[in-house]
Design a protein around this motif. Structure first.
Motif, PDB file in Angstrom:
ATOM      1  N   GLY A  18      33.351  54.580  36.433  1.00 49.63           N
ATOM      2  CA  GLY A  18      34.388  54.771  37.433  1.00 49.63           C
ATOM      3  C   GLY A  18      33.771  54.723  38.817  1.00 49.63           C
ATOM      4  O   GLY A  18      32.617  55.125  39.007  1.00 49.63           O
ATOM      5  N   LEU A  19      34.533  54.223  39.790  1.00 47.37           N
ATOM      6  CA  LEU A  19      34.046  54.119  41.166  1.00 47.37           C
ATOM      7  C   LEU A  19      34.978  54.917  42.064  1.00 47.37           C
ATOM      8  O   LEU A  19      36.196  54.697  42.058  1.00 47.37           O
ATOM      9  CB  LEU A  19      34.007  52.645  41.597  1.00 47.37           C
ATOM     10  N   TYR A  21      32.900  35.085  46.137  1.00 53.29           N
ATOM     11  CA  TYR A  21      33.706  36.185  46.657  1.00 53.29           C
ATOM     12  C   TYR A  21      35.109  36.186  46.050  1.00 53.29           C
ATOM     13  O   TYR A  21      35.667  37.247  45.722  1.00 53.29           O
ATOM     14  CB  TYR A  21      33.799  36.100  48.179  1.00 53.29           C
ATOM     15  N   LYS A  22      35.694  35.014  45.885  1.00 55.77           N
ATOM     16  CA  LYS A  22      37.020  34.948  45.271  1.00 55.77           C
ATOM     17  C   LYS A  22      36.968  35.377  43.805  1.00 55.77           C
ATOM     18  O   LYS A  22      37.927  35.968  43.294  1.00 55.77           O
ATOM     19  CB  LYS A  22      37.579  33.532  45.406  1.00 55.77           C
ATOM     20  N   SER A  23      35.869  35.095  43.152  1.00 52.33           N
ATOM     21  CA  SER A  23      35.689  35.548  41.768  1.00 52.33           C
ATOM     22  C   SER A  23      35.608  37.068  41.699  1.00 52.33           C
ATOM     23  O   SER A  23      36.162  37.691  40.782  1.00 52.33           O
ATOM     24  CB  SER A  23      34.418  34.931  41.166  1.00 52.33           C
ATOM     25  N   LEU A  75      37.800  39.533  39.349  1.00 47.18           N
ATOM     26  CA  LEU A  75      37.129  40.427  38.401  1.00 47.18           C
ATOM     27  C   LEU A  75      37.517  41.881  38.637  1.00 47.18           C
ATOM     28  O   LEU A  75      37.752  42.633  37.679  1.00 47.18           O
ATOM     29  CB  LEU A  75      35.615  40.261  38.514  1.00 47.18           C
ATOM     30  N   SER A  76      37.582  42.288  39.907  1.00 50.68           N
ATOM     31  CA  SER A  76      37.893  43.691  40.217  1.00 50.68           C
ATOM     32  C   SER A  76      39.281  44.073  39.719  1.00 50.68           C
ATOM     33  O   SER A  76      39.514  45.213  39.312  1.00 50.68           O
ATOM     34  CB  SER A  76      37.780  43.937  41.720  1.00 50.68           C
ATOM     35  N   ARG A 100      34.113  46.548  44.379  1.00 53.23           N
ATOM     36  CA  ARG A 100      34.448  46.859  42.982  1.00 53.23           C
ATOM     37  C   ARG A 100      33.974  45.742  42.054  1.00 53.23           C
ATOM     38  O   ARG A 100      33.482  45.999  40.951  1.00 53.23           O
ATOM     39  CB  ARG A 100      35.949  47.089  42.845  1.00 53.23           C
ATOM     40  N   GLY A 101      34.114  44.493  42.488  1.00 51.32           N
ATOM     41  CA  GLY A 101      33.624  43.377  41.685  1.00 51.32           C
ATOM     42  C   GLY A 101      32.116  43.400  41.535  1.00 51.32           C
ATOM     43  O   GLY A 101      31.576  43.102  40.459  1.00 51.32           O
ATOM     44  N   HIS A 102      31.421  43.769  42.610  1.00 53.47           N
ATOM     45  CA  HIS A 102      29.955  43.872  42.574  1.00 53.47           C
ATOM     46  C   HIS A 102      29.509  44.884  41.520  1.00 53.47           C
ATOM     47  O   HIS A 102      28.602  44.610  40.722  1.00 53.47           O
ATOM     48  CB  HIS A 102      29.437  44.289  43.952  1.00 53.47           C
TER      49      HIS A 102
END
Length: 626
Positions: free
Chosen positions: A259-260, A177-179, A183-184, A523-525
């Motif tokens: 884009g999200l 989760y911290k990663s 990343l996001s 966003r990272g996902h």
């Protein structure tokens, strides 16, 4: 090779060592080599009376290990192999440290392609800049590889990934989760790096064409927030919050960017800002934007032209003016065309024609949606467009040349008729059951039902059916390009590649339903999902370049079923068995620079073929520690 305990002489002052006999090229007899020295015999016995016995046990273990390595690589005969295996199996029943462990080699194989893009260097740099204390590069790599081969929730990936895949080390959900948070925050830099690396690997890449489309991704939740919200769902999940995703690829389907957006964002407002930002990232003056009819509007077309871009967009002929409809249905200007097989057989036929218009247009002043609200970017875009508005400011006035390419094919006509007949059957069922008619719903079969004030007045709209049937088989593409008509149509047909990418993201890579909740995690996902798509498309490109064919399902199934078994019936004895390395897997290994293993392999040989810097046994993890 056989190891022995050796002495330099028969005297008490002799030296003690382990020796073996080896054969060397050009020499007709074995040569003795000393493998390990221990010192003087009398000194060893003075320190430990059992020293020679301990050294002899070491020699025995070395011989057993050698036996295990050579067991299947060079058995004297089938009978000796059977006898040796029987001995090992008997020993296994007596040895508590015996191991038989099987894992998939899929991630190891796919990792080879991943490493060629040098993503680790980028993630290590981000880690350093972010002062992130965990191994960001390894976590990101494992998440991307598992998203392709075994997509699941982050929690499930952290549990099952290390159990089933060689080389996967995800074991701490908090670190994952911290990663995602880190990343996001670096999405733009990571995607820019992907495009730079793929440009090196594919120097002939053509980024002049931008395939663009939008879809939605649902969450198993009804809790809206700054990103997740209720909106029109393309997956018909109207009772769940969602996000909107825009995706752009080049004409070969290699991803460019994504884009999200908030879940209630309309798709039309995203295209112009997205394309303008994409040109800045690539330092490109103009794109040819290819999109479906849902993104075709006067505002989008006028804006793209003002920004210096070309476009190839599907057009809604049924909503066109009466003049355009009349020109479409007119036989004047039609040019015949046939679809022919390599053998010369005609499998479809039809015609195409062109319509040109030139004149003033008006449209509502558009609103532009950036991935993250940015007033400065909005002002900058509007300054570039220089829209001329009416006194009220609600309408934009402009002038536009428009080129329509109309095609008709017999196969499409049959399909349109069949689709409409299916909807008419649904419409008749609604007429027979007026209570099932929803007043505000006009899609599907309901579009063919006319209802007055009283639901009992429901009836089939025969006039609408007759009007729509005139356009069976007709497809319209609108463009600003000057290229020949059929060449433009061919460019538009590439749009299936981005639709195929969305299909893989949703089904093969299971980007939805989304199980994370916090915005940075969401966003990272999606960044992980995007990078998984990038890697998969790159693999498809490499296979195609080598004239090797494989579907997405064949790639995923093949890599998942490529198994390596560690066979260790006793401490010091280690060999490997492999299975499932089918033609698809061997093709993949060939294009990424790996050598397919034999059915049985010794540790050193397998390590070399899989191009690993660690021992193969270490890849099996702590469960196999002896």
């Amino acid at each position: 090779m056989h190891y022995r305990l050796g002495f330099s002489s028969k005297l008490e002052n002799s030296s003690v060592y382990i020796e073996c006999s080896v054969r060397k090229p050009g020499v007709n007899h074995p040569i003795r080599e000393i493998v390990k020295r221990f010192g003087k015999k009398k000194d060893l016995l003075a320190q430990d009376p059992l020293a020679l016995e301990k050294i002899q046990r070491e020699v025995d273990e070395m011989n057993r290990n050698c036996k295990g390595r050579q067991l299947v690589s060079s058995p004297a005969s089938l009978e000796s192999l059977s006898s040796d295996l029987s001995t090992l199996l008997e020993r296994q029943s007596l040895d508590k440290q015996a191991v038989f462990e099987t894992r998939s080699a899929g991630c190891l194989i796919l990792q080879r392609l991943y490493d060629q893009l040098k993503f680790d260097a980028k993630f290590d740099y981000i880690k350093k800049c972010s002062e992130f204390q965990y191994d960001l590069a390894k976590i990101a790599k494992d998440l991307i590889l598992l998203r392709i081969l075994n997509p699941a929730s982050k929690r499930r990936s952290s549990i099952e990934g290390p159990r089933h895949y060689l080389g996967v080390e995800l074991n701490n959900l908090d670190h994952i989760y911290k990663s995602l948070d880190v990343l996001s925050k670096h999405k733009t830099d990571i995607i820019r790096y992907w495009n730079r690396q793929i440009g090196k690997e594919v120097p002939e890449r053509d980024t002049s064409v931008c395939l663009y489309d939008i879809t939605t991704y649902a969450f198993e939740s009804t809790n809206a927030d700054d990103l997740r919200d209720f909106g029109y769902s393309k997956d018909k999940k109207f009772n769940e919050v969602q996000v909107v995703m825009a995706l752009a690829t080049d004409k070969d389907g290699l991803p460019l960017d994504y884009g999200l957006y908030k879940g209630n964002q309309g798709e039309g407002a995203t295209m112009v800002p997205f394309v303008d930002e994409l040109k800045k990232k690539f330092n490109i003056k103009s794109f040819t934007v290819v999109a479906d009819r849902g993104l075709n509007s006067k505002g989008n077309i006028d804006s793209l032209v003002k920004l210096g871009d070309n476009y190839v967009l599907s057009s809604k002929i049924r909503g066109a003016s009466d003049d355009i409809k009349a020109q479409v249905l007119s036989e004047e200007g039609r040019i015949s065309m046939n679809k022919v097989t390599d053998d010369g057989e005609i499998i479809d036929y039809g015609w195409y024609k062109e319509i040109h218009t030139d004149g003033p247009i008006k449209y509502d002043t558009p609103e532009y949606a950036f991935e993250e609200a940015n007033e400065e970017k909005t002002k900058d875009l509007e300054a570039k467009l220089k829209h001329v508005k009416t006194a009220s400011g609600k309408t934009v006035k402009s002038k536009l040349k428009r080129r329509y390419i109309i095609t008709w094919t017999a196969s499409r006509a049959r399909k349109d008729k069949k689709d409409r007949e299916r909807l008419i059957r649904k419409a008749k069922a609604l007429v027979d059951s007026p209570s099932d008619i929803k007043a505000g719903f006009k899609r599907g079969g309901r579009s063919y039902v006319v209802v007055d004030m009283d639901p009992e007045s429901a009836r089939i709209d025969d006039a609408l059916i007759a009007e729509q049937s005139k356009f069976d088989g007709i497809h319209v593409v609108e463009t600003s390009l000057d290229a020949p008509a059929l060449e433009v149509v061919k460019i538009y047909k590439n749009l299936w590649k981005i639709e195929d990418s969305f299909r893989h993201l949703k089904s093969s890579f299971r980007a939805r339903p989304v199980y994370v909740r916090l915005e940075n995690h969401v966003r990272g996902h999606f960044l992980i999902c995007f990078l998984a798509l990038c890697l998969h498309r790159f693999l498809e490109y490499r296979l195609k370049r080598e004239n090797k064919k494989a579907t997405t399902d064949q790639i995923i199934d093949g890599l998942n079923n490529a198994l390596i078994a560690l066979i260790s019936p006793a401490k010091g004895i280690e060999l490997y068995g492999t299975s499932g390395f089918n033609t698809v897997v061997k093709d993949i290994m060939s294009v990424v620079g790996l050598t397919p293993p034999l059915t049985y392999e010794e540790a050193g040989s397998l390590k070399k073929k899989m191009r690993q810097y660690r021992s193969v046994r270490d890849l099996f993890g702590s469960t196999t520690t002896s």
